[in-house]
Write an enzyme that holds these catalytic residues in place. Structure first.
Site, PDB file in Angstrom:
ATOM      1  N   SER A  50      -4.218   3.329  13.723  1.00  0.00           N
ATOM      2  CA  SER A  50      -5.140   3.324  12.573  1.00  0.00           C
ATOM      3  C   SER A  50      -6.169   4.442  12.704  1.00  0.00           C
ATOM      4  CB  SER A  50      -5.889   1.988  12.512  1.00  0.00           C
ATOM      5  OG  SER A  50      -4.998   0.944  12.262  1.00  0.00           O
ATOM      6  N   ARG A  61      -6.691   8.106  10.425  1.00  0.00           N
ATOM      7  CA  ARG A  61      -7.981   8.374   9.783  1.00  0.00           C
ATOM      8  C   ARG A  61      -8.609   9.665  10.298  1.00  0.00           C
ATOM      9  NH1 ARG A  61      -6.732   3.089   9.500  1.00  0.00           N
ATOM     10  NH2 ARG A  61      -7.740   1.721   7.977  1.00  0.00           N
ATOM     11  N   GLY A 103       3.189   2.483   6.260  1.00  0.00           N
ATOM     12  CA  GLY A 103       2.404   1.892   5.172  1.00  0.00           C
ATOM     13  C   GLY A 103       0.973   2.402   5.189  1.00  0.00           C
ATOM     14  N   ARG A 148       8.074  -1.738   0.250  1.00  0.00           N
ATOM     15  CA  ARG A 148       6.760  -2.385   0.434  1.00  0.00           C
ATOM     16  C   ARG A 148       5.882  -2.265  -0.815  1.00  0.00           C
ATOM     17  NH1 ARG A 148       4.460  -1.038   6.257  1.00  0.00           N
ATOM     18  NH2 ARG A 148       3.067  -2.726   5.644  1.00  0.00           N
ATOM     19  N   GLN A 162      -6.060  -1.479   4.465  1.00  0.00           N
ATOM     20  CA  GLN A 162      -5.434  -0.317   3.815  1.00  0.00           C
ATOM     21  C   GLN A 162      -5.939  -0.174   2.386  1.00  0.00           C
ATOM     22  OE1 GLN A 162      -1.210  -0.859   4.275  1.00  0.00           O
ATOM     23  NE2 GLN A 162      -1.269  -0.396   6.463  1.00  0.00           N
ATOM     24  N   ASP A 217      -1.261  -7.570  13.153  1.00  0.00           N
ATOM     25  CA  ASP A 217      -0.069  -6.892  13.679  1.00  0.00           C
ATOM     26  C   ASP A 217       0.448  -7.523  14.971  1.00  0.00           C
ATOM     27  OD1 ASP A 217      -0.104  -5.091  11.592  1.00  0.00           O
ATOM     28  OD2 ASP A 217      -1.307  -3.619  12.673  1.00  0.00           O
ATOM     29  N   LYS A 242       5.171  -6.693   5.758  1.00  0.00           N
ATOM     30  CA  LYS A 242       4.930  -5.636   6.756  1.00  0.00           C
ATOM     31  C   LYS A 242       6.191  -4.760   6.848  1.00  0.00           C
ATOM     32  CE  LYS A 242       0.734  -6.595   7.736  1.00  0.00           C
ATOM     33  NZ  LYS A 242      -0.291  -5.663   7.293  1.00  0.00           N
ATOM     34  N   ARG A 250       7.490  -3.390  15.787  1.00  0.00           N
ATOM     35  CA  ARG A 250       6.853  -4.487  16.535  1.00  0.00           C
ATOM     36  C   ARG A 250       7.828  -5.646  16.805  1.00  0.00           C
ATOM     37  NH1 ARG A 250       1.970  -2.150  16.694  1.00  0.00           N
ATOM     38  NH2 ARG A 250       1.036  -1.463  14.734  1.00  0.00           N
TER      39      ARG A 250
END
Ligand code: S3P
Length: 443
Positions: free
Chosen positions: A26, A30, A98, A126, A173, A325, A352, A400
């Site tokens: 994440s 960013r 995503g 998604r 998000q 997650d 997800k 995952r």
């Protein structure tokens, strides 16, 4: 893109050692995005070099920023300034990500350019309407595949409108997409969230010199506001390790007797640490050591020592956003615990990288675990020791799910195979090697 490959994990005894997992996904996305809209040099250390983040780096180049990695391993971004992104010549391929696509949809919606997004089969299924709807209210227009999915094109307005928006789903998000669009809107853009979701966008905007106002509301929600059309200041970002990646060696250590593992310099932002709190409640010996703040984020070493059998618990639904997650990893621990673990409020798991609720349930059943799956809940009946295993798990392009079942395979009686290890590269490119260094047998 990588070709698919089976991978098998088998029981090999305790996990031991000191290690560092790759940078937080994440925060990495960013850092690249904010660097790309900042005039001057942003230097990023510890960037996750997984496929998801590399797709974002490529996208930022196509949008006009200079993004490069030096021989010193550092990433440098020279950005265009707020409102300065240029129209990409070709569709941006966001792969499996995503976060990459939803945050970028927000960023480009604040520019009078047209951007087309494509992705892999998982990403193309998604839901994007959750982002499209507020961005349309800010003046952007969209053309999307039926049901609001990829491929889709965004055209931003010349005059982006500021927005006040209450999030209908707890989603960092969606919150971030709106704030990123608001960076180029005149006046105040506010997002109201009922349940706290990860706040990396807010923290990083502050790190880049922008004021972010957060107000608690009478009804318990929080209003997050920024004033648009203010330039950001270039800075250095040191990306800490990803707690969502650390979850896999941590759970492996918890379920393998005699383990003792130190995971160095992990982001321990409390909006990300729900799994660790839950494992502690189940009786795991987990501690955070050397806690400090780096680049605006709380960081610590996570130390995990095995402490005998875990006990089943009820995971509070309000904790879900802080471990959204981590349910694949938690489910593996629950399968080895003594007694029943109940998890509720899991509707988001169905949208997800895969329908994670279904994939966890199918995979665990194939490994001999008793469970019940509801529309948004999962109840796992642990039998005090790791399950039989001996199954091949369908990973459905979900990194995952792949890593979680390999972790279970390090403790189950019989080996566990995953049908496709390629997705692991999206978030944890050295997973196999790191786990083997700790003593696991995966190959
Ligand atoms: C993320 C937010 C979460 C999380 C995802 C990363 C982010 O998604 O599942 O892996 O970086 O903002 P949602 O916002 O859809 O909950």
């Amino acid at each position: 893109m990588s070709t698919s490959k089976n991978l098998t994990a088998k029981k090999a005894g305790p996990l031991q050692g000191v290690t560092k997992v790759p940078g937080d996904k994440s925060i990495s996305h960013r850092a690249l995005m904010l660097g790309a809209i900042t005039v001057g040099e942003t230097i990023i250390s510890g960037l996750l070099e997984g496929e998801d983040v590399l797709a974002t780096a490529e996208a930022m180049r196509a949008l006009g920023a200079e993004v490069s990695q030096g021989s010193d391993g550092l990433w440098r971004v020279y950005g265009t300034g707020i409102g300065g992104l240029k129209e990409p010549k070709e569709a941006l391929d966001m792969g499996n990500s995503g976060t990459g696509v939803r945050l970028l949809m927000g960023l480009v919606a604040g520019h009078a350019i047209t951007t087309k997004f494509i992705g892999d089969e998982s990403l193309s299924g998604r839901p994007m309407n959750r982002v499209i709807k507020p961005l349309e209210m800010m003046g952007a227009t969209f053309e999307a595949a039926e049901g609001g999915t990829l491929p889709l094109s965004v055209t931003g307005s010349e005059d982006t409108l500021p927005l006040k928006y209450r999030l209908p789903v707890a989603s960092a998000q969606v919150k971030s997409a709106i704030l990123l669009a608001g960076l180029n809107a005149p006046g105040c853009t506010t997002v109201i969230e009922e349940r706290p979701t990860r706040d990396h966008t807010e923290r990083m905007l502050r790190h880049f010199g922008l004021e972010v106002d957060v107000q608690d509301q009478d009804d318990g929600s929080q209003a997050i506001s920024i004033i648009g059309q203010n330039e950001l200041e270039p800075c250095a970002v040191d990306v800490p390790g990803d707690p969502s990646s650390a979850a896999f060696p941590a759970v492996a250590a918890v379920i393998n007797e005699g383990s003792d593992v130190r995971l160095c310099k992990i982001c321990v932002n409390e909006r990300r640490t729900g799994l660790y709190v839950t494992l502690q409640e189940m009786g795991a010996d987990i501690s955070f050591e050397h806690e400090r703040i780096e680049a605006g984020e709380p960081v610590a070493d996570i130390v995990v020592r095995s402490s005998g059998t875990l006990k089943g618990i009820e995971v509070p639904a309000e904790r879900v956003p802080s471990m959204i997650d981590e349910f694949p990893a938690l489910a593996m621990a629950a399968a080895c615990a003594n007694g029943t673990t109940t998890m509720s409020g899991l509707a988001e798991l169905r949208v997800k990288e895969s329908d994670r609720l279904q994939m966890i349930a199918d995979g665990l059943k194939a490994c001999g675990v008793k469970l019940e799956m509801g529309k948004d809940s999962l109840t796992i009946h642990g039998t005090r020791k790791p399950p039989k295993g001996g199954a091949t798990i369908n990973t459905a392009l979900d990194h995952r799910i792949a890593m979680a079942f390999l972790v279970l395979g390090t403790a189950s009686d019989e080996p566990i195979t995953i049908d496709d290890a390629a997705p692991i590269k999206t978030s944890f490119p050295n997973f196999e090697e790191l786990m083997e260094d700790l003593g696991a047998e995966i190959g």
